[in-house]
Enzyme design. Structure first.
Site, PDB file in Angstrom:
ATOM      1  N   HIS A 111       1.834   6.434  -1.070  1.00 29.49           N
ATOM      2  CA  HIS A 111       3.015   7.300  -1.019  1.00 29.49           C
ATOM      3  C   HIS A 111       2.525   8.745  -1.032  1.00 29.49           C
ATOM      4  O   HIS A 111       2.934   9.557  -1.851  1.00 29.49           O
ATOM      5  CB  HIS A 111       3.964   7.004  -2.178  1.00 29.49           C
ATOM      6  CG  HIS A 111       5.367   6.750  -1.733  1.00 29.49           C
ATOM      7  ND1 HIS A 111       6.468   7.286  -2.343  1.00 29.49           N
ATOM      8  CD2 HIS A 111       5.861   6.028  -0.683  1.00 29.49           C
ATOM      9  CE1 HIS A 111       7.570   6.893  -1.728  1.00 29.49           C
ATOM     10  NE2 HIS A 111       7.219   6.122  -0.712  1.00 29.49           N
ATOM     11  N   HIS A 126       3.190   4.147  10.372  1.00 22.83           N
ATOM     12  CA  HIS A 126       3.454   3.605   9.042  1.00 22.83           C
ATOM     13  C   HIS A 126       3.959   2.164   9.118  1.00 22.83           C
ATOM     14  O   HIS A 126       3.615   1.332   8.271  1.00 22.83           O
ATOM     15  CB  HIS A 126       4.478   4.489   8.329  1.00 22.83           C
ATOM     16  CG  HIS A 126       4.607   4.210   6.874  1.00 22.83           C
ATOM     17  ND1 HIS A 126       3.657   4.595   5.952  1.00 22.83           N
ATOM     18  CD2 HIS A 126       5.571   3.581   6.160  1.00 22.83           C
ATOM     19  CE1 HIS A 126       4.031   4.224   4.744  1.00 22.83           C
ATOM     20  NE2 HIS A 126       5.185   3.604   4.842  1.00 22.83           N
TER      21      HIS A 126
END
Length: 761
Positions: free
Chosen positions: A96, A49
Site C-alpha cells: 500500500h 496493479h
C-alpha cells in the site's frame, strides 16, 4: 452532459492510463466504443496493479506448485498451505505504497485491513499480522511525518481489529524519501473443509454485497498505484481509502459464521477496483473452472453513502470493509440473517449468469456489458515483455583505512546506533503482539515470530525480509538472499520453511535498467525457492515506485519483499535468539568468504555500499536449515540467531541485549589468518551470508559439532556466555572490543527515537 452520456475517445482512454493500442484492443473486444463506465472498468482491470501486464511473463517462471500447497499461485485470494491435522495456513503480503505516500495514516491502516480481508474471505481466521516498511532518511522532517503516520495507522487498525502484529522490519535509505514502502502481511488458520473459493458459479445463484456502504473514497486507487508519484500526487488524497477496523471486525465474525451455514458458494474481498475486480475475477474463475459463468448486477441496489453517485463511481469505488458473496439460490436469506445479527449490511444486487459476461445495470440502463475473461490476468488483459538491460550502480570504491587506526569500541556503538540496526521498540511497542494469546515469545526474542495453533502442539513461524541494498548491487544475488534469510530466520526457531509470498517493489518497468533488476531478482528468488522447496503462493507487484520532486527523479532501491511461513511440529522445540544461561558455549555455524560489500558498516564508515552483494551458497543455506531444525528437535540449543545486518559483532550484541529481563554478556575469542590491514573490520562487520550464532550447554557442544559435521557444515566454538557487565571480543588473543553492556544497550535501544526526533512529532 451526464456522466453516462460521455462519448469516449482516445483522449479519455489516455487520461485513464490506457495506451492507444490498448484502447483499440478494447474497441475490438466490445465491437464498439466503450461507455465511460466500461472504460473505467478496463482502466483499472488493465492497470499494472490488477493485471500484472508488465510482470506476469516473469512471474510465471517462479515455482508455483509442490510442497504442501493446496492452491496454485494466483488461483485464490491468498496462498493456502497444508500443515496437517486437517488444518491449513492462508497467508499473503501486499503493498500500500502510493496511498501511504500521500496519506500515511489511512494508507497504512487500509493496507492492514485489506490484507486481512484477503485471508478471511478464504474462510481463515487471521491470527497474525506482519509489516515491512521502508522510509527515507530520518533527518528529513517529511520522512518523520510519514513514519509517525504509517506506524500509528498500522497500530490503530491492527489493535482495534484484534489481530496481533508479531513481526516486521524497517529500513531507512535516501531512495525511499518521496516514496515509502508499506508492505503488509496477514496469516490465518482454516480447517480444510471450511475454505471458500473466490469463484462465481451456479446459474441463478444470487450475488450479494456485504459490509460498509459505497462512497467515493478510493476511486481509481488501482490506477493511482500504477503510476509514478509526483508533487501532484498530493491532490490524489481522494484516491486513498478510509478504513474502519471496528466495522471490519464485525464483517470478519459475520463472514466466518455465514460460511458455517454452508450456503456461501463463492466469496471475494473488494480491494483494488472494488466491485469491478470482484465481479470480474469471480466470473472469470467460474468460467475457467466450469466453462460457463458471468455476473449481472444492478447498481441501484448497492447501498451508497453519498448522493448522486454515477455508475462509474460506484463500480470504481474502493470503499473499505466490503465483500462480494455468491450464495446458494434460495438460501440467501439465511446468509442475510447472519449479517443482520452482526449489524452488517447484506444486500442481493444481482445473480450469476451463463453468458460469460459481466453486465452492469444502473437506472434501468445497461452501462457495461463486457466479456469477463477479457478483463483479467491470463485472459484478455495485455501482457508485455519489456526490455531489460543491466546498468551497474556507479558506487565509489571504499577508501578503507587500516585496522590499527580505528577504535572498535566506538565503531561498535556507532553501528548499533544506526537506524537500520538499532532497536525498533518504539515501533513495535505501539502494536499489540499478544492479543489472541497465541504469540509464543515477545517481539525480538526469536529470529522469526511463532504463533501457537490452539488444539495442537504445532506452531507456525513467519518472517518478512529483504535487504534492498543487496538487490541494488546485484539483483540476482539479492533475490536469492531475500529468500535465504527468511528461511534461515525461520529455521533458527526450529521450524521448517514451507512456502513464500512476495511483494515486489520496483521503479518504472518501462526503464530497461529497472526491468533488468526486476527480472534478475525474480530469477534469484526462483532459484532459492526451488533449492529450499518453498514454492511461491502468490503476492503482489508494485511498480512505479519513483518520485519526481522539484524536477528531480528519485527511484527506490529495488525491493522484492519476501514473506515466508514455516512449521514447528512441536512448540516445545522452539529456539529463541537470545543468550539464556551463563556458562553456555557460543558457537559460530558457517564459515563463508568475508566481504564488506553491501554492509551497513561500509555505508556508515566509508559512505558507499560497495561494489557487490555478499555471495550466497544456496546448497549451504539448505543444509543450514536442515541442521538447525535437527538441532532443535534434539533439544541441543539454547539459542540461535543469524548473522545479518551489521555483521558478527551486532549479532553477538543483540543476543546479549534482547532478553531485557536477564541480559547476559559474552567473552568471544576469534582467530584470523588474514594478514591484511582491514582483517578486523571484515571479521566484525561483514554481512557474509550463511552464518548463525548458537549458544548451548557445554555438555551439548560435542553432539552439536558431530551433527554439523554430518551435514558437512563448518562450526567453531568461539566463546562463552557470562553474567558480567561488559562484553569482550578478542581476535588472535588481542582484545579489540570491551564495552559496558549498559553502553551497548543505550546505543541500541534509544538511537531510533533520537534519529526520528520524536519529541517534535
Amino acid at each position: 452532459m451526464k456522466h453516462t452520456d460521455i462519448e469516449v475517445t482516445l483522449t479519455h482512454a489516455e487520461e485513464h492510463g490506457l495506451s492507444a493500442e490498448e484502447f483499440s484492443q478494447i474497441c475490438t473486444i466490445l465491437g464498439r466504443t466503450p461507455t465511460i463506465t466500461e472504460l473505467g472498468i478496463f482502466s483499472v482491470m488493465w492497470s499494472e496493479h490488477c493485471s500484472y501486464k508488465n510482470s506476469i511473463a516473469v512471474l510465471k517462471t517462479l515455482p508455483r506448485e509442490g510442497g504442501a500447497l493446496l492452491t496454485s499461485a494466483g488461483e485464490e485470494n491468498a496462498g493456502l498451505v497444508d500443515i496437517g491435522d486437517n488444518l491449513a495456513v492462508a497467508f499473503k503480503i501486499e503493498s500500500h505504497n502510493h496511498p501511504s505516500a500521500v496519506e500515511p495514516y489511512q494508507g497504512a491502516a487500509t493496507g492492514v485491513g485489506g490484507i486481512h480481508r484477503d485471508i478471511f474471505t478464504m474462510g481463515a481466521r487471521p491470527v497474525a499480522s506482519l509489516n515491512s516498511l521502508r522510509f527515507g532518511s530520518p533527518k528529513d522532517p517529511r520522512v518523520r511525518y510519514l513514519v509517525d503516520g504509517v506506524v500509528r495507522g498500522i497500530g490503530d487498525y491492527g489493535n482495534s481489529f484484534g489481530v496481533p502484529t508479531v513481526a516486521g522490519d524497517i529500513y531507512f535509505e535516501e531512495g525511499y524519501t518521496g516514496n515509502p514502502l508499506v508492505n503488509a502481511m496477514s496469516v490465518g488458520i482454516v480447517e480444510h473443509h471450511k475454505t471458500v473459493s473466490a469463484t462465481a458459479y451456479g446459474t441463478g445463484n444470487p450475488v450479494l454485497i456485504v459490509g460498509s456502504s459505497t462512497g467515493r473514497d478510493g476511486i481509481h486507487g488501482a490506477t493511482f498505484a500504477s503510476e509514478d508519484l509526483s508533487e501532484a500526487s498530493e491532490e490524489k488524497r481522494p484516491s486513498v481509502q478510509v478504513g474502519d477496523p471496528f466495522a471490519e471486525k464485525l464483517l470478519l465474525e459475520a463472514t466466518l459464521e455465514a460460511i458455517e451455514t454452508g450456503y456461501v458458494v463463492g466469496l471475494q474481498d473488494m480491494g483494488a477496483a472494488g466491485i469491478t475486480s470482484s465481479t470480474s475475477e469471480m466470473s472469470a474463475r467460474g468460467i475457467e473452472k466450469y466453462g460457463v459463468g458471468g455476473i449481472e448486477i444492478d447498481l441501484d441496489l448497492v447501498p451508497i453513502r453519498e448522493a448522486g453517485m454515477s455508475a462509474y463511481e460506484i463500480m470504481l469505488s474502493e470503499s473499505q470493509e466490503r465483500m462480494l458473496i455468491v450464495a446458494a439460490k434460495g438460501f440467501e436469506d439465511k446468509i442475510i440473517e447472519v449479517y443482520q445479527k452482526w449489524d452488517v449490511q447484506a444486500v442481493v444486487i444481482g445473480e450469476v449468469t451463463d453468458d460469460n459476461h459481466v453486465r452492469v445495470k444502473h437506472q434501468g440502463q445497461v452501462v457495461a456489458n463486457i466479456p469477463a475473461i477479457s478483463l483479467v490476468l491470463g485472459g484478455g488483459a495485455p501482457v508485455y515483455k519489456r526490455e531489460a538491460k543491466e546498468k551497474k550502480p556507479e558506487t565509489p570504491l571504499a577508501n578503507m583505512v587500516a585496522d590499527s587506526t580505528l577504535n572498535f569500541n566506538e565503531l561498535g556503538l556507532a553501528l548499533l546506533s544506526r537506524p537500520n540496526i538499532a532497536s525498533k521498540q518504539w515501533v513495535y511497542r505501539q502494536y499489540d503482539s499478544m492479543v489472541q494469546t497465541n504469540t509464543l515469545t515477545p517481539t525480538g526474542q526469536t529470529d522469526a515470530a511463532v504463533i501457537r495453533i490452539k488444539g495442537t502442539n504445532k506452531g507456525v513461524a513467519m518472517k518478512t525480509d529483504c535487504n534492498a541494498r543487496y538487490v541494488y548491487l546485484n539483483p540476482l544475488a539479492g533475490g536469492k538472499i531475500a529468500v535465504a534469510e527468511c528461511a534461515r530466520n525461520i529455521a533458527c526457531t526450529g521450524a521448517r520453511p514451507l512456502a513464500i509470498t512476495n511483494c515486489l517493489n520496483f521503479g518504472n518497468p518501462l526503464k530497461p535498467e529497472v526491468y533488468f533488476q526486476f527480472k534478475e531478482s525474480v530469477r534469484g528468488m526462483g532459484e532459492a525457492c526451488r533449492t529450499f522447496n518453498t514454492p511461491v503462493t502468490g503476492g503482489n507487484v508494485s511498480f512505479y515506485n519513483e518520485t519526481f520532486i522539484a524536477g528531480q527523479r528519485t527511484a527506490i532501491y529495488p525491493t522484492p519483499m519476501i514473506g515466508m511461513i514455516g512449521l514447528l511440529d512441536n512448540i516445545e522445540n522452539l529456539v529463541g535468539s537470545t543468550f539464556t544461561a551463563s556458562g553456555d558455549r557460543i558457537l559460530l555455524l558457517g564459515n563463508p568468504q568475508l566481504t564488506l560489500d553491501g554492509s551497513e558498516y561500509l555505508v556508515m564508515q566509508y559512505g558507499t555500499p560497495g561494489q557487490d552483494a555478499p555471495a550466497v551458497d544456496l546448497e549451504h543455506e539448505a543444509q543450514l536449515q536442515r541442521l538447525l531444525v535437527a538441532l532443535a528437535e534434539q533439544k541441543l540449543l539454547h539459542s540461535a540467531h543469524d548473522v545479518s545486518d551489521g555483521g558478527l559483532l551486532v549479532a553477538l550484541a543483540e543476543k546479549a541485549m534482547m532478553n531485557q529481563e536477564m541480559p547476559l554478556s559474552f567473552r568471544v575469542h576469534l582467530s584470523n589468518n588474514d594478514k591484511s590491514e582491514t582483517a578486523i573490520q571484515q571479521q566484525l562487520f561483514s554481512e557474509a551470508q550463511g552464518r548463525v550464532v548458537l549458544s548451548a550447554a557445554p555438555e551439548a557442544v560435542a553432539a552439536i559439532m558431530a551433527l554439523a559435521n554430518d551435514y558437512n557444515l563448518p562450526i567453531q566454538d568461539i566463546g562463552e556466555v557470562v553474567n558480567q557487565q561488559t562484553i569482550s571480543l578478542s581476535i588472535n588473543e588481542q582484545e579489540v572490543v570491551n564495552l559496558p553492556l549498559s553502553n551497548v544497550a543505550h546505543a541500541y535501544y534509544h538511537a531510533l527515537e533520537h534519529a526520528l526526533h520524536l519529541d517534535e512529532l
